[in-house]
Scaffold this active site. Structure first.
Site, PDB file in Angstrom:
ATOM      1  N   ARG A  16     -73.999  -3.374  11.695  1.00  0.00           N
ATOM      2  CA  ARG A  16     -75.342  -2.781  11.698  1.00  0.00           C
ATOM      3  C   ARG A  16     -76.410  -3.872  11.816  1.00  0.00           C
ATOM      4  O   ARG A  16     -77.054  -4.008  12.843  1.00  0.00           O
ATOM      5  CB  ARG A  16     -75.528  -1.942  10.421  1.00  0.00           C
ATOM      6  CG  ARG A  16     -76.725  -1.021  10.453  1.00  0.00           C
ATOM      7  CD  ARG A  16     -78.048  -1.679  10.139  1.00  0.00           C
ATOM      8  NE  ARG A  16     -78.061  -2.342   8.834  1.00  0.00           N
ATOM      9  CZ  ARG A  16     -79.046  -3.137   8.450  1.00  0.00           C
ATOM     10  NH1 ARG A  16     -80.083  -3.393   9.230  1.00  0.00           N
ATOM     11  NH2 ARG A  16     -79.010  -3.736   7.259  1.00  0.00           N
ATOM     12  N   ASP A  17     -76.553  -4.707  10.798  1.00  0.00           N
ATOM     13  CA  ASP A  17     -77.652  -5.685  10.807  1.00  0.00           C
ATOM     14  C   ASP A  17     -77.400  -6.754  11.873  1.00  0.00           C
ATOM     15  O   ASP A  17     -78.339  -7.290  12.468  1.00  0.00           O
ATOM     16  CB  ASP A  17     -77.775  -6.336   9.420  1.00  0.00           C
ATOM     17  CG  ASP A  17     -79.181  -6.830   9.117  1.00  0.00           C
ATOM     18  OD1 ASP A  17     -80.019  -6.810  10.030  1.00  0.00           O
ATOM     19  OD2 ASP A  17     -79.432  -7.243   7.966  1.00  0.00           O
ATOM     20  N   HIS A 208     -79.468  -9.554  -0.395  1.00  0.00           N
ATOM     21  CA  HIS A 208     -79.260  -9.488   1.059  1.00  0.00           C
ATOM     22  C   HIS A 208     -80.065 -10.641   1.677  1.00  0.00           C
ATOM     23  O   HIS A 208     -81.271 -10.513   1.877  1.00  0.00           O
ATOM     24  CB  HIS A 208     -79.767  -8.113   1.527  1.00  0.00           C
ATOM     25  CG  HIS A 208     -79.723  -7.861   2.984  1.00  0.00           C
ATOM     26  ND1 HIS A 208     -78.848  -6.958   3.565  1.00  0.00           N
ATOM     27  CD2 HIS A 208     -80.466  -8.344   4.018  1.00  0.00           C
ATOM     28  CE1 HIS A 208     -79.048  -6.908   4.863  1.00  0.00           C
ATOM     29  NE2 HIS A 208     -80.035  -7.737   5.166  1.00  0.00           N
ATOM     30  N   HIS A 210     -80.983 -13.586   4.534  1.00  0.00           N
ATOM     31  CA  HIS A 210     -80.879 -14.060   5.923  1.00  0.00           C
ATOM     32  C   HIS A 210     -80.963 -15.583   5.869  1.00  0.00           C
ATOM     33  O   HIS A 210     -81.551 -16.152   4.943  1.00  0.00           O
ATOM     34  CB  HIS A 210     -81.992 -13.449   6.778  1.00  0.00           C
ATOM     35  CG  HIS A 210     -81.727 -12.007   7.133  1.00  0.00           C
ATOM     36  ND1 HIS A 210     -81.310 -11.611   8.369  1.00  0.00           N
ATOM     37  CD2 HIS A 210     -81.773 -10.886   6.381  1.00  0.00           C
ATOM     38  CE1 HIS A 210     -81.129 -10.296   8.387  1.00  0.00           C
ATOM     39  NE2 HIS A 210     -81.402  -9.825   7.179  1.00  0.00           N
ATOM     40  N   CYS A 241     -83.702  -8.672  12.065  1.00  0.00           N
ATOM     41  CA  CYS A 241     -84.390  -7.386  12.057  1.00  0.00           C
ATOM     42  C   CYS A 241     -85.358  -7.386  13.225  1.00  0.00           C
ATOM     43  O   CYS A 241     -86.246  -8.228  13.293  1.00  0.00           O
ATOM     44  CB  CYS A 241     -85.147  -7.190  10.744  1.00  0.00           C
ATOM     45  SG  CYS A 241     -86.106  -5.659  10.748  1.00  0.00           S
ATOM     46  N   ASN A 250     -78.002 -13.070   9.453  1.00  0.00           N
ATOM     47  CA  ASN A 250     -77.706 -12.826   8.035  1.00  0.00           C
ATOM     48  C   ASN A 250     -76.910 -14.012   7.480  1.00  0.00           C
ATOM     49  O   ASN A 250     -76.292 -14.765   8.228  1.00  0.00           O
ATOM     50  CB  ASN A 250     -76.812 -11.595   7.885  1.00  0.00           C
ATOM     51  CG  ASN A 250     -77.541 -10.299   8.125  1.00  0.00           C
ATOM     52  OD1 ASN A 250     -77.789  -9.925   9.256  1.00  0.00           O
ATOM     53  ND2 ASN A 250     -77.877  -9.621   7.049  1.00  0.00           N
TER      54      ASN A 250
HETATM   55  P1  HMG Z   1     -91.325   8.123  14.068  1.00  0.00           P
HETATM   56  O1  HMG Z   1     -91.649   7.980  15.516  1.00  0.00           O
HETATM   57  O2  HMG Z   1     -92.425   7.971  13.084  1.00  0.00           O
HETATM   58  O3  HMG Z   1     -90.553   9.501  13.806  1.00  0.00           O
HETATM   59  O4  HMG Z   1     -90.175   7.095  13.742  1.00  0.00           O
HETATM   60  P2  HMG Z   1     -91.082  10.981  13.752  1.00  0.00           P
HETATM   61  O5  HMG Z   1     -90.555  11.578  12.503  1.00  0.00           O
HETATM   62  O6  HMG Z   1     -92.559  11.041  14.015  1.00  0.00           O
HETATM   63  O7  HMG Z   1     -90.335  11.650  15.011  1.00  0.00           O
HETATM   64  C1  HMG Z   1     -90.584  11.224  16.339  1.00  0.00           C
HETATM   65  C2  HMG Z   1     -89.368  11.496  17.190  1.00  0.00           C
HETATM   66  O8  HMG Z   1     -88.269  10.727  16.700  1.00  0.00           O
HETATM   67  C3  HMG Z   1     -88.907  12.956  17.167  1.00  0.00           C
HETATM   68  O9  HMG Z   1     -88.339  13.230  18.450  1.00  0.00           O
HETATM   69  C4  HMG Z   1     -87.804  12.942  16.153  1.00  0.00           C
HETATM   70  O10 HMG Z   1     -86.855  13.979  16.343  1.00  0.00           O
HETATM   71  C5  HMG Z   1     -87.170  11.592  16.406  1.00  0.00           C
HETATM   72  P3  HMG Z   1     -89.149  14.024  19.604  1.00  0.00           P
HETATM   73  O11 HMG Z   1     -89.512  15.335  18.952  1.00  0.00           O
HETATM   74  O12 HMG Z   1     -90.352  13.173  19.889  1.00  0.00           O
HETATM   75  O13 HMG Z   1     -88.157  14.107  20.714  1.00  0.00           O
HETATM   76  N1  HMG Z   1     -86.451  11.056  15.229  1.00  0.00           N
HETATM   77  C6  HMG Z   1     -85.203  10.597  15.229  1.00  0.00           C
HETATM   78  N2  HMG Z   1     -84.275  10.464  16.199  1.00  0.00           N
HETATM   79  C7  HMG Z   1     -83.083   9.974  15.848  1.00  0.00           C
HETATM   80  N3  HMG Z   1     -82.756   9.598  14.599  1.00  0.00           N
HETATM   81  C8  HMG Z   1     -83.641   9.706  13.610  1.00  0.00           C
HETATM   82  C9  HMG Z   1     -84.929  10.223  13.920  1.00  0.00           C
HETATM   83  N4  HMG Z   1     -86.028  10.450  13.165  1.00  0.00           N
HETATM   84  C10 HMG Z   1     -86.947  10.956  13.976  1.00  0.00           C
HETATM   85  N5  HMG Z   1     -83.312   9.342  12.375  1.00  0.00           N
HETATM   86  C11 HMG Z   1     -88.277   6.353  12.444  1.00  0.00           C
HETATM   87  C12 HMG Z   1     -89.670   6.958  12.412  1.00  0.00           C
HETATM   88  C13 HMG Z   1     -87.933   5.988  11.008  1.00  0.00           C
HETATM   89  C14 HMG Z   1     -87.307   7.366  12.996  1.00  0.00           C
HETATM   90  C15 HMG Z   1     -88.313   5.094  13.353  1.00  0.00           C
HETATM   91  O14 HMG Z   1     -89.342   4.279  12.945  1.00  0.00           O
HETATM   92  C16 HMG Z   1     -87.017   4.327  13.336  1.00  0.00           C
HETATM   93  O15 HMG Z   1     -85.996   4.786  13.821  1.00  0.00           O
HETATM   94  N6  HMG Z   1     -87.030   3.103  12.765  1.00  0.00           N
HETATM   95  C17 HMG Z   1     -85.813   2.331  12.634  1.00  0.00           C
HETATM   96  C18 HMG Z   1     -86.142   0.911  12.370  1.00  0.00           C
HETATM   97  C19 HMG Z   1     -84.885   0.138  12.091  1.00  0.00           C
HETATM   98  O16 HMG Z   1     -83.767   0.618  12.190  1.00  0.00           O
HETATM   99  N7  HMG Z   1     -85.102  -1.162  11.724  1.00  0.00           N
HETATM  100  C20 HMG Z   1     -84.028  -2.064  11.428  1.00  0.00           C
HETATM  101  C21 HMG Z   1     -83.318  -1.750  10.151  1.00  0.00           C
HETATM  102  S1  HMG Z   1     -84.138  -2.311   8.682  1.00  0.00           S
HETATM  103  C22 HMG Z   1     -83.552  -3.927   8.454  1.00  0.00           C
HETATM  104  O17 HMG Z   1     -82.944  -4.474   9.325  1.00  0.00           O
HETATM  105  C23 HMG Z   1     -83.757  -4.579   7.108  1.00  0.00           C
HETATM  106  C24 HMG Z   1     -82.486  -4.622   6.260  1.00  0.00           C
HETATM  107  O18 HMG Z   1     -81.445  -5.303   6.938  1.00  0.00           O
HETATM  108  C25 HMG Z   1     -82.754  -5.342   4.928  1.00  0.00           C
HETATM  109  C26 HMG Z   1     -83.482  -6.686   5.097  1.00  0.00           C
HETATM  110  O19 HMG Z   1     -82.976  -7.581   5.807  1.00  0.00           O
HETATM  111  O20 HMG Z   1     -84.560  -6.785   4.493  1.00  0.00           O
HETATM  112  C27 HMG Z   1     -82.002  -3.199   5.927  1.00  0.00           C
HETATM  113 MG    MG Z   2     -81.256  -7.504   7.036  1.00  0.00          MG
END
Ligand code: HMG
Ligand code: MG
Length: 303
Positions: A16-17, A208, A210, A241, A250
Protein backbone atom coordinates in the site's frame (compact mmCIF):
# COMPACT_ATOMS: atom_id res chain seq x y z
CA UNK A 1 15.62 -5.68 33.82
CA UNK A 2 16.27 -5.85 30.08
CA UNK A 3 15.15 -2.60 28.50
CA UNK A 4 14.52 -4.23 25.11
CA UNK A 5 11.36 -6.23 24.39
CA UNK A 6 11.69 -9.93 23.54
CA UNK A 7 9.56 -9.53 20.41
CA UNK A 8 8.24 -6.86 18.08
CA UNK A 9 5.31 -6.89 15.63
CA UNK A 10 6.08 -5.59 12.17
CA UNK A 11 3.20 -4.51 9.97
CA UNK A 12 4.11 -4.63 6.30
CA UNK A 13 2.76 -1.62 4.43
CA UNK A 14 4.79 -1.99 1.22
CA UNK A 15 1.94 -3.14 -1.03
CA UNK A 16 0.00 0.00 0.00
CA UNK A 17 2.35 2.77 1.18
CA UNK A 18 5.15 1.50 -1.03
CA UNK A 19 3.35 1.00 -4.30
CA UNK A 20 1.05 4.05 -3.99
CA UNK A 21 3.99 6.30 -4.72
CA UNK A 22 5.76 4.39 -7.48
CA UNK A 23 5.73 5.73 -11.03
CA UNK A 24 5.64 2.18 -12.40
CA UNK A 25 2.22 0.58 -12.02
CA UNK A 26 2.83 -3.00 -10.97
CA UNK A 27 0.45 -5.44 -12.74
CA UNK A 28 -2.21 -6.98 -10.50
CA UNK A 29 -0.82 -10.50 -10.93
CA UNK A 30 2.62 -9.36 -9.70
CA UNK A 31 1.08 -7.62 -6.70
CA UNK A 32 -0.81 -10.80 -5.87
CA UNK A 33 2.32 -12.93 -6.23
CA UNK A 34 4.29 -10.49 -4.07
CA UNK A 35 1.68 -10.37 -1.32
CA UNK A 36 1.53 -14.17 -1.35
CA UNK A 37 5.31 -14.25 -0.90
CA UNK A 38 4.97 -11.81 2.01
CA UNK A 39 2.30 -14.05 3.53
CA UNK A 40 4.83 -16.89 3.52
CA UNK A 41 7.52 -14.78 5.20
CA UNK A 42 6.01 -14.79 8.70
CA UNK A 43 4.22 -11.45 9.07
CA UNK A 44 1.18 -11.14 11.31
CA UNK A 45 -0.24 -8.21 9.33
CA UNK A 46 -0.08 -7.04 5.72
CA UNK A 47 -1.66 -3.83 4.43
CA UNK A 48 -2.34 -4.95 0.90
CA UNK A 49 -4.03 -1.93 -0.77
CA UNK A 50 -6.36 1.10 -0.45
CA UNK A 51 -10.02 1.61 -1.19
CA UNK A 52 -9.55 5.27 -2.09
CA UNK A 53 -10.50 7.20 -5.22
CA UNK A 54 -8.64 5.80 -8.24
CA UNK A 55 -8.07 9.32 -9.57
CA UNK A 56 -6.21 10.17 -6.37
CA UNK A 57 -4.16 6.95 -6.20
CA UNK A 58 -4.25 5.22 -9.60
CA UNK A 59 -1.51 2.76 -8.58
CA UNK A 60 -3.98 0.99 -6.26
CA UNK A 61 -7.10 1.08 -8.40
CA UNK A 62 -7.07 -2.74 -8.57
CA UNK A 63 -7.62 -3.11 -4.79
CA UNK A 64 -10.73 -5.25 -5.26
CA UNK A 65 -9.00 -7.61 -7.68
CA UNK A 66 -5.98 -7.89 -5.39
CA UNK A 67 -8.26 -8.64 -2.43
CA UNK A 68 -10.02 -11.34 -4.41
CA UNK A 69 -6.90 -13.03 -5.75
CA UNK A 70 -4.43 -13.18 -2.87
CA UNK A 71 -4.15 -16.43 -0.90
CA UNK A 72 -5.08 -15.52 2.64
CA UNK A 73 -3.11 -17.34 5.24
CA UNK A 74 -4.86 -18.05 8.54
CA UNK A 75 -3.45 -15.95 11.35
CA UNK A 76 -2.51 -13.00 9.14
CA UNK A 77 -4.50 -9.76 9.31
CA UNK A 78 -5.07 -8.39 5.81
CA UNK A 79 -5.62 -4.65 6.06
CA UNK A 80 -6.59 -1.90 3.63
CA UNK A 81 -6.86 1.88 3.79
CA UNK A 82 -10.44 3.14 3.95
CA UNK A 83 -11.17 6.92 3.83
CA UNK A 84 -14.99 6.93 3.97
CA UNK A 85 -18.18 4.85 3.73
CA UNK A 86 -17.65 4.14 0.05
CA UNK A 87 -14.22 2.69 0.76
CA UNK A 88 -15.56 0.74 3.72
CA UNK A 89 -18.30 -0.80 1.57
CA UNK A 90 -15.67 -2.10 -0.85
CA UNK A 91 -13.57 -3.39 2.04
CA UNK A 92 -16.54 -5.25 3.51
CA UNK A 93 -17.50 -6.73 0.13
CA UNK A 94 -13.99 -8.08 -0.31
CA UNK A 95 -13.68 -9.50 3.21
CA UNK A 96 -10.89 -7.28 4.53
CA UNK A 97 -9.90 -8.10 8.14
CA UNK A 98 -8.84 -4.61 9.15
CA UNK A 99 -9.98 -1.18 7.95
CA UNK A 100 -7.31 1.48 8.32
CA UNK A 101 -8.81 4.96 8.56
CA UNK A 102 -6.50 7.94 8.23
CA UNK A 103 -6.24 11.64 8.89
CA UNK A 104 -3.54 14.21 9.60
CA UNK A 105 -2.52 16.22 12.64
CA UNK A 106 -2.04 19.27 10.40
CA UNK A 107 -4.85 21.05 8.60
CA UNK A 108 -3.26 21.57 5.18
CA UNK A 109 -2.01 18.01 4.76
CA UNK A 110 -5.40 16.69 5.79
CA UNK A 111 -7.07 18.88 3.19
CA UNK A 112 -4.63 17.94 0.43
CA UNK A 113 -4.76 14.24 1.27
CA UNK A 114 -8.48 13.67 1.84
CA UNK A 115 -10.12 16.93 0.79
CA UNK A 116 -11.59 17.74 4.19
CA UNK A 117 -10.87 19.81 7.26
CA UNK A 118 -9.82 17.96 10.41
CA UNK A 119 -13.20 18.67 12.00
CA UNK A 120 -15.11 17.37 8.96
CA UNK A 121 -12.94 14.25 8.99
CA UNK A 122 -13.96 13.38 12.57
CA UNK A 123 -17.59 13.22 11.44
CA UNK A 124 -16.79 10.94 8.50
CA UNK A 125 -14.50 8.62 10.44
CA UNK A 126 -16.79 8.27 13.44
CA UNK A 127 -19.41 6.55 11.28
CA UNK A 128 -16.83 4.52 9.36
CA UNK A 129 -15.27 3.19 12.57
CA UNK A 130 -18.70 2.43 14.03
CA UNK A 131 -19.83 0.49 10.96
CA UNK A 132 -16.54 -1.38 10.59
CA UNK A 133 -16.72 -2.50 14.24
CA UNK A 134 -20.34 -3.59 13.73
CA UNK A 135 -19.08 -5.78 10.88
CA UNK A 136 -16.56 -7.39 13.22
CA UNK A 137 -13.55 -5.76 11.57
CA UNK A 138 -10.46 -4.57 13.36
CA UNK A 139 -9.91 -0.86 12.90
CA UNK A 140 -6.60 0.94 12.85
CA UNK A 141 -6.33 4.71 12.82
CA UNK A 142 -3.42 6.46 11.16
CA UNK A 143 -2.45 9.91 12.27
CA UNK A 144 -0.15 11.57 9.72
CA UNK A 145 2.25 14.54 9.99
CA UNK A 146 2.74 13.88 13.73
CA UNK A 147 6.35 15.12 13.64
CA UNK A 148 5.98 17.83 11.01
CA UNK A 149 3.97 18.84 7.96
CA UNK A 150 5.33 19.77 4.53
CA UNK A 151 2.83 22.67 4.35
CA UNK A 152 2.18 23.84 7.92
CA UNK A 153 5.65 23.19 9.40
CA UNK A 154 5.93 22.08 13.03
CA UNK A 155 3.02 20.06 14.44
CA UNK A 156 1.74 20.82 17.92
CA UNK A 157 2.00 17.89 20.35
CA UNK A 158 -1.25 19.08 21.94
CA UNK A 159 -2.98 18.64 18.57
CA UNK A 160 -1.47 15.17 18.20
CA UNK A 161 -2.73 14.13 21.64
CA UNK A 162 -6.16 15.67 21.05
CA UNK A 163 -6.72 13.97 17.67
CA UNK A 164 -5.29 10.67 18.92
CA UNK A 165 -7.75 10.72 21.81
CA UNK A 166 -10.65 11.50 19.49
CA UNK A 167 -9.70 8.56 17.24
CA UNK A 168 -9.37 6.19 20.20
CA UNK A 169 -12.69 7.39 21.62
CA UNK A 170 -14.31 6.44 18.28
CA UNK A 171 -13.22 2.87 19.01
CA UNK A 172 -10.12 2.26 16.89
CA UNK A 173 -8.10 -0.74 18.08
CA UNK A 174 -4.72 0.72 17.26
CA UNK A 175 -3.26 4.16 16.59
CA UNK A 176 -0.39 4.44 14.11
CA UNK A 177 1.58 7.66 14.46
CA UNK A 178 3.06 8.69 11.13
CA UNK A 179 6.24 10.61 10.42
CA UNK A 180 4.82 11.15 6.95
CA UNK A 181 7.74 13.08 5.48
CA UNK A 182 10.53 11.59 7.59
CA UNK A 183 11.47 14.70 9.55
CA UNK A 184 11.44 13.23 13.06
CA UNK A 185 14.64 12.94 15.07
CA UNK A 186 15.22 10.74 18.13
CA UNK A 187 14.95 13.58 20.63
CA UNK A 188 11.63 14.70 19.15
CA UNK A 189 10.29 11.14 19.18
CA UNK A 190 11.32 10.90 22.82
CA UNK A 191 9.55 14.17 23.65
CA UNK A 192 6.34 13.34 21.76
CA UNK A 193 6.11 9.83 23.24
CA UNK A 194 6.89 11.06 26.75
CA UNK A 195 3.86 13.35 26.58
CA UNK A 196 1.54 11.16 24.53
CA UNK A 197 2.03 8.01 26.58
CA UNK A 198 0.91 9.84 29.71
CA UNK A 199 -2.53 9.98 28.11
CA UNK A 200 -2.63 6.92 25.86
CA UNK A 201 -1.98 3.25 26.51
CA UNK A 202 1.28 2.26 24.80
CA UNK A 203 -0.18 -1.14 23.87
CA UNK A 204 -2.47 0.70 21.43
CA UNK A 205 0.28 2.68 19.73
CA UNK A 206 2.30 1.83 16.63
CA UNK A 207 4.95 3.99 14.97
CA UNK A 208 5.13 4.59 11.23
CA UNK A 209 8.43 6.13 10.18
CA UNK A 210 9.62 7.27 6.78
CA UNK A 211 13.34 7.28 6.17
CA UNK A 212 13.77 10.53 4.21
CA UNK A 213 16.69 11.72 6.38
CA UNK A 214 17.99 8.28 7.31
CA UNK A 215 16.68 8.53 10.87
CA UNK A 216 13.97 5.88 10.89
CA UNK A 217 15.97 3.18 12.71
CA UNK A 218 17.24 5.64 15.31
CA UNK A 219 13.63 6.68 15.87
CA UNK A 220 12.61 3.02 16.27
CA UNK A 221 15.25 2.60 18.95
CA UNK A 222 13.87 5.51 20.97
CA UNK A 223 10.33 4.15 20.53
CA UNK A 224 11.46 0.74 21.82
CA UNK A 225 12.83 2.47 24.90
CA UNK A 226 9.33 3.84 25.49
CA UNK A 227 7.87 0.34 25.34
CA UNK A 228 6.44 0.56 21.80
CA UNK A 229 6.50 -2.86 20.15
CA UNK A 230 4.59 -2.36 16.88
CA UNK A 231 6.14 -0.73 13.81
CA UNK A 232 5.01 -0.24 10.22
CA UNK A 233 7.57 -0.70 7.47
CA UNK A 234 7.82 -1.39 3.76
CA UNK A 235 10.05 -4.04 2.29
CA UNK A 236 13.13 -2.65 0.56
CA UNK A 237 12.32 0.87 1.78
CA UNK A 238 9.62 1.46 -0.83
CA UNK A 239 7.12 4.17 -0.20
CA UNK A 240 5.94 7.68 0.33
CA UNK A 241 2.81 9.76 0.30
CA UNK A 242 1.81 11.39 -2.99
CA UNK A 243 0.11 14.21 -1.08
CA UNK A 244 3.14 14.99 1.05
CA UNK A 245 5.87 16.77 -0.85
CA UNK A 246 9.22 15.29 0.18
CA UNK A 247 7.89 12.01 1.56
CA UNK A 248 10.33 9.31 0.56
CA UNK A 249 10.54 5.63 1.37
CA UNK A 250 9.15 4.03 4.47
CA UNK A 251 11.40 2.52 7.09
CA UNK A 252 12.67 -0.61 5.29
CA UNK A 253 11.33 -3.86 6.72
CA UNK A 254 14.50 -5.76 5.83
CA UNK A 255 16.72 -3.23 7.65
CA UNK A 256 14.38 -3.22 10.64
CA UNK A 257 14.31 -7.02 10.82
CA UNK A 258 18.10 -7.13 10.50
CA UNK A 259 18.53 -4.70 13.38
CA UNK A 260 15.96 -6.37 15.65
CA UNK A 261 17.25 -9.90 15.03
CA UNK A 262 20.79 -8.64 15.65
CA UNK A 263 19.58 -7.30 19.02
CA UNK A 264 18.00 -10.66 19.86
CA UNK A 265 14.46 -9.34 19.41
CA UNK A 266 12.09 -11.75 17.65
CA UNK A 267 9.81 -10.73 14.79
CA UNK A 268 8.64 -14.10 13.47
CA UNK A 269 9.90 -13.05 10.03
CA UNK A 270 12.16 -15.27 7.92
CA UNK A 271 15.02 -13.17 6.49
CA UNK A 272 15.62 -15.47 3.53
CA UNK A 273 11.99 -15.35 2.46
CA UNK A 274 12.05 -11.60 2.91
CA UNK A 275 15.00 -11.36 0.50
CA UNK A 276 13.20 -13.43 -2.11
CA UNK A 277 10.14 -11.21 -1.83
CA UNK A 278 12.28 -8.05 -2.05
CA UNK A 279 14.07 -9.33 -5.17
CA UNK A 280 10.70 -10.12 -6.74
CA UNK A 281 9.22 -6.63 -6.27
CA UNK A 282 12.52 -4.99 -7.24
CA UNK A 283 12.35 -6.82 -10.56
CA UNK A 284 8.68 -5.94 -11.06
CA UNK A 285 9.46 -2.24 -10.47
CA UNK A 286 12.61 -2.32 -12.58
CA UNK A 287 14.65 -0.29 -10.08
CA UNK A 288 17.01 -0.97 -7.22
CA UNK A 289 15.34 -0.75 -3.83
CA UNK A 290 16.96 1.68 -1.37
CA UNK A 291 17.23 -0.43 1.83
CA UNK A 292 20.71 -1.24 3.13
CA UNK A 293 19.95 -4.95 2.93
CA UNK A 294 19.02 -4.61 -0.74
CA UNK A 295 22.09 -2.51 -1.49
CA UNK A 296 24.23 -5.28 -0.03
CA UNK A 297 22.35 -7.89 -2.05
CA UNK A 298 22.55 -5.85 -5.25
CA UNK A 299 26.30 -5.32 -4.83
CA UNK A 300 26.67 -9.06 -4.25
CA UNK A 301 28.99 -8.49 -1.30
CA UNK A 302 28.80 -7.59 2.36
CA UNK A 303 32.15 -5.77 2.18
P1 HMG B 1 -13.57 13.75 -2.60
O1 HMG B 1 -13.40 14.16 -4.03
O2 HMG B 1 -13.69 14.81 -1.57
O3 HMG B 1 -14.79 12.72 -2.47
O4 HMG B 1 -12.37 12.80 -2.24
P2 HMG B 1 -16.34 12.96 -2.51
O5 HMG B 1 -16.91 12.27 -1.32
O6 HMG B 1 -16.67 14.41 -2.72
O7 HMG B 1 -16.77 12.16 -3.84
C1 HMG B 1 -16.32 12.55 -5.12
C2 HMG B 1 -16.30 11.35 -6.03
O8 HMG B 1 -15.37 10.39 -5.53
C3 HMG B 1 -17.64 10.62 -6.13
O9 HMG B 1 -17.72 10.07 -7.45
C4 HMG B 1 -17.48 9.49 -5.16
O10 HMG B 1 -18.31 8.38 -5.46
C5 HMG B 1 -16.02 9.14 -5.33
P3 HMG B 1 -18.57 10.78 -8.63
O11 HMG B 1 -19.97 10.85 -8.06
O12 HMG B 1 -17.95 12.13 -8.81
O13 HMG B 1 -18.39 9.84 -9.78
N1 HMG B 1 -15.44 8.47 -4.15
C6 HMG B 1 -14.75 7.34 -4.16
N2 HMG B 1 -14.38 6.50 -5.15
C7 HMG B 1 -13.70 5.40 -4.80
N3 HMG B 1 -13.35 5.09 -3.54
C8 HMG B 1 -13.69 5.89 -2.53
C9 HMG B 1 -14.42 7.07 -2.83
N4 HMG B 1 -14.90 8.07 -2.06
C10 HMG B 1 -15.52 8.92 -2.87
N5 HMG B 1 -13.35 5.58 -1.29
C11 HMG B 1 -11.36 11.01 -0.96
C12 HMG B 1 -12.22 12.27 -0.93
C13 HMG B 1 -11.03 10.68 0.48
C14 HMG B 1 -12.13 9.90 -1.62
C15 HMG B 1 -10.08 11.33 -1.77
O14 HMG B 1 -9.50 12.47 -1.27
C16 HMG B 1 -9.08 10.20 -1.75
O15 HMG B 1 -9.30 9.14 -2.30
N6 HMG B 1 -7.92 10.42 -1.09
C17 HMG B 1 -6.94 9.36 -0.94
C18 HMG B 1 -5.63 9.94 -0.56
C19 HMG B 1 -4.65 8.83 -0.27
O16 HMG B 1 -4.90 7.65 -0.45
N7 HMG B 1 -3.44 9.27 0.20
C20 HMG B 1 -2.37 8.37 0.52
C21 HMG B 1 -2.63 7.56 1.74
S1 HMG B 1 -2.33 8.40 3.28
C22 HMG B 1 -0.65 8.11 3.60
O17 HMG B 1 0.06 7.66 2.75
C23 HMG B 1 -0.14 8.37 5.00
C24 HMG B 1 0.09 7.09 5.80
O18 HMG B 1 1.00 6.23 5.14
C25 HMG B 1 0.65 7.43 7.19
C26 HMG B 1 1.84 8.40 7.15
O19 HMG B 1 2.86 8.11 6.49
O20 HMG B 1 1.70 9.45 7.80
C27 HMG B 1 -1.24 6.34 6.02
MG1 MG C 1 3.19 6.46 5.20
Amino acid sequence: MNKWPSSVTIKEVGPRDGLQNEAVHVPTEDKVRWIDMLSEAGYQSIEFSSFVHPKWIPQLKDAKDVAGQISRKPGITYAALVPNQKGLKAAIETGVDEAAVFMSASETHNKKNINKSIEETFHVLKDVVHKAKQQGMRVRGYLSTVFGCPYDGATSVDDVIYISRRLLDMGIDELSLGDTIGVANPRQVDEVLTRLLQKIDKEKVALHFHNTQGMALANVLVSLEHGITTFDSALGGLGGCPYAKGASGNLATDDLVHMLHGMGIETGIDEEKLKEAALFIQKALGKELPSHQMQILNRGTEG
